[in-house]
Scaffold this motif. Structure first.
Motif, mmCIF file in Angstrom:
data_model
loop_
_atom_site.group_PDB
_atom_site.id
_atom_site.type_symbol
_atom_site.label_atom_id
_atom_site.label_comp_id
_atom_site.label_asym_id
_atom_site.label_seq_id
_atom_site.Cartn_x
_atom_site.Cartn_y
_atom_site.Cartn_z
ATOM 1 N N UNK A 189 0.775 -1.157 -0.018
ATOM 2 C CA UNK A 189 0.108 -0.087 -0.004
ATOM 3 C C UNK A 189 0.790 1.341 0.146
ATOM 4 N N UNK A 190 2.070 1.210 0.662
ATOM 5 C CA UNK A 190 2.833 2.462 0.810
ATOM 6 C C UNK A 190 3.900 2.662 -0.479
ATOM 7 N N UNK A 191 4.242 1.522 -0.844
ATOM 8 C CA UNK A 191 5.009 1.837 -1.928
ATOM 9 C C UNK A 191 4.725 1.227 -3.516
ATOM 10 N N UNK A 192 3.686 0.732 -3.601
ATOM 11 C CA UNK A 192 3.056 0.064 -4.686
ATOM 12 C C UNK A 192 3.563 -1.259 -4.790
ATOM 13 N N UNK A 193 2.819 -2.276 -5.870
ATOM 14 C CA UNK A 193 3.300 -3.565 -6.058
ATOM 15 C C UNK A 193 4.601 -3.651 -6.441
ATOM 16 N N UNK A 194 5.052 -2.616 -7.402
ATOM 17 C CA UNK A 194 6.483 -2.978 -7.845
ATOM 18 C C UNK A 194 7.400 -2.421 -6.944
ATOM 19 N N UNK A 250 11.515 -4.262 -2.967
ATOM 20 C CA UNK A 250 11.716 -4.438 -1.276
ATOM 21 C C UNK A 250 12.088 -6.103 -0.954
ATOM 22 N N UNK A 251 11.062 -6.743 -1.321
ATOM 23 C CA UNK A 251 11.325 -8.229 -0.913
ATOM 24 C C UNK A 251 12.401 -8.802 -1.835
ATOM 25 N N UNK A 252 12.960 -8.323 -2.948
ATOM 26 C CA UNK A 252 14.074 -8.847 -3.732
ATOM 27 C C UNK A 252 15.271 -8.272 -2.999
ATOM 28 N N UNK A 253 15.242 -7.233 -2.621
ATOM 29 C CA UNK A 253 16.661 -6.472 -1.752
ATOM 30 C C UNK A 253 16.704 -7.321 -0.302
ATOM 31 N N UNK A 254 15.587 -7.630 0.486
ATOM 32 C CA UNK A 254 15.807 -8.354 1.475
ATOM 33 C C UNK A 254 16.202 -9.761 1.305
ATOM 34 N N UNK A 255 15.930 -10.464 0.373
ATOM 35 C CA UNK A 255 16.286 -11.686 -0.117
ATOM 36 C C UNK A 255 17.954 -11.778 -0.476
ATOM 37 N N UNK A 256 18.341 -10.599 -1.236
ATOM 38 C CA UNK A 256 19.683 -10.405 -1.648
ATOM 39 C C UNK A 256 20.777 -10.209 -0.308
ATOM 40 N N UNK A 257 20.036 -9.203 0.655
ATOM 41 C CA UNK A 257 20.720 -9.117 1.937
ATOM 42 C C UNK A 257 20.891 -10.434 2.782
ATOM 43 N N UNK A 258 19.938 -11.164 2.609
ATOM 44 C CA UNK A 258 20.046 -12.530 3.410
ATOM 45 C C UNK A 258 21.224 -13.555 2.819
ATOM 46 N N UNK A 259 21.234 -13.311 1.550
ATOM 47 C CA UNK A 259 22.219 -14.487 0.966
ATOM 48 C C UNK A 259 23.552 -13.598 1.122
ATOM 49 N N UNK A 260 23.606 -12.294 1.194
ATOM 50 C CA UNK A 260 24.853 -11.699 1.305
ATOM 51 C C UNK A 260 25.595 -11.839 2.614
ATOM 52 N N UNK A 261 24.756 -11.875 3.543
ATOM 53 C CA UNK A 261 24.957 -12.075 4.857
ATOM 54 C C UNK A 261 25.619 -13.381 5.089
ATOM 55 N N UNK A 267 8.754 6.070 -12.080
ATOM 56 C CA UNK A 267 7.668 6.168 -11.576
ATOM 57 C C UNK A 267 6.810 4.956 -11.123
ATOM 58 N N UNK A 268 7.300 3.939 -11.522
ATOM 59 C CA UNK A 268 6.518 2.717 -10.973
ATOM 60 C C UNK A 268 6.946 2.274 -9.465
ATOM 61 N N UNK A 269 8.090 2.911 -9.031
ATOM 62 C CA UNK A 269 8.369 2.694 -7.772
ATOM 63 C C UNK A 269 7.984 3.550 -6.595
ATOM 64 N N UNK A 270 7.547 2.853 -5.457
ATOM 65 C CA UNK A 270 7.572 3.854 -4.253
ATOM 66 C C UNK A 270 8.662 4.365 -3.755
ATOM 67 N N UNK A 271 9.073 5.188 -2.958
ATOM 68 C CA UNK A 271 10.217 5.781 -2.427
ATOM 69 C C UNK A 271 10.279 5.425 -1.024
ATOM 70 N N UNK A 272 11.002 4.002 -0.726
ATOM 71 C CA UNK A 272 11.009 3.925 0.443
ATOM 72 C C UNK A 272 12.372 3.998 0.912
#
Length: 230
Positions: free
Chosen positions: A90-95, A100-111, A134-139
């Motif tokens: 809702x805050x950042x849009x589906x894209x 956000x979800x992908x960055x979190x997954x990448x952070x996990x394997x990077x760790x 324009x498709x991205x929210x600004x988190x």
């Protein structure tokens, strides 16, 4: 029509010049409720052959996905499932939620020391790499920072049907998200059956019960007048 099974040609070619290659697929993009999930599988030259019968998760029965998921996790060098909640969508849009979800997954394997140099992304749009558009929210970075080094992104339509590593990512993401939805307390939306997608019982639940905490309130929800979402 002859069935098309995923192959490993793409991964093996990329491993000739890269230490770690990842496959990425999403689950839950079109749901009315619940998180969007990203499956991430990382392959290295040391990994053996993929489990037999690996397919896109949509082409497998639930029992077969449950059987394959642990075998896929054992096959790859590393794996992760990244999540973005309904509130974040809702805050950042589906894209933005996908990023956000992908960055979190990448952070996990990077760790764990397995950040891929290149990822194969199912679809035609690179929602992973900066800059935002324009498709991205600004988190903010306080919500999630990008990995220390952004992998090169290769997009391929229907990669989950053609590439084993991406098919594996789709299976582990689907099993994780389905399990999450099945275990939610359910006052009458039928999460166990519909997993947050539109179904007759889900729509009836919306009409009867209104929206819940895990509904995507920025979406046009069947049976709900937008003014009732506050």
């Amino acid at each position: 029509m002859t069935a098309v099974f995923p192959h490993d040609d793409t991964e093996q070619t990329l491993l000739e010049t890269h230490t770690y290659v990842a496959g990425i697929d999403e689950v839950g993009r079109g749901a009315l409720a619940g998180p969007v999930c990203i499956g991430l599988t990382v392959l290295s030259k040391e990994c053996g052959k993929a489990p037999g019968g690996i397919r896109d998760s949509k082409d497998l029965r639930p029992a077969k996905r449950a059987e394959l998921a642990p075998l896929i996790r054992q096959w790859v060098q590393d794996w992760a499932v990244g999540w973005a909640s309904a509130q974040e969508i809702d805050a950042y849009g589906i894209v933005g939620g996908l990023r956000l979800a992908t960055w979190r997954a990448l952070q996990e394997v990077e760790g764990r020391g397995h950040l891929p140099q290149v990822v194969i992304l199912d679809g035609s749009h690179d929602y992973l790499s900066p800059p935002a558009d324009a498709l991205f929210g600004d988190f903010p970075v306080s919500v999630c920072a990008p990995p220390s080094a952004m992998p090169k992104v290769l997009t391929e339509v229907k990669a989950d049907q053609r590439i084993q590593l991406v098919a594996g990512a789709s299976v582990i993401a689907k099993v994780a998200r389905d399990t999450y939805m099945e275990e939610l307390q359910d006052p009458g939306y039928d999460w166990k059956s519909n997993k947050g997608y539109a179904s007759a019982r889900h729509v009836q639940g919306l009409k009867t019960l209104g929206v819940s905490e895990i509904h995507r309130r920025s979406w046009k929800l069947p049976g709900i007048v937008p003014t009732n979402l506050a």
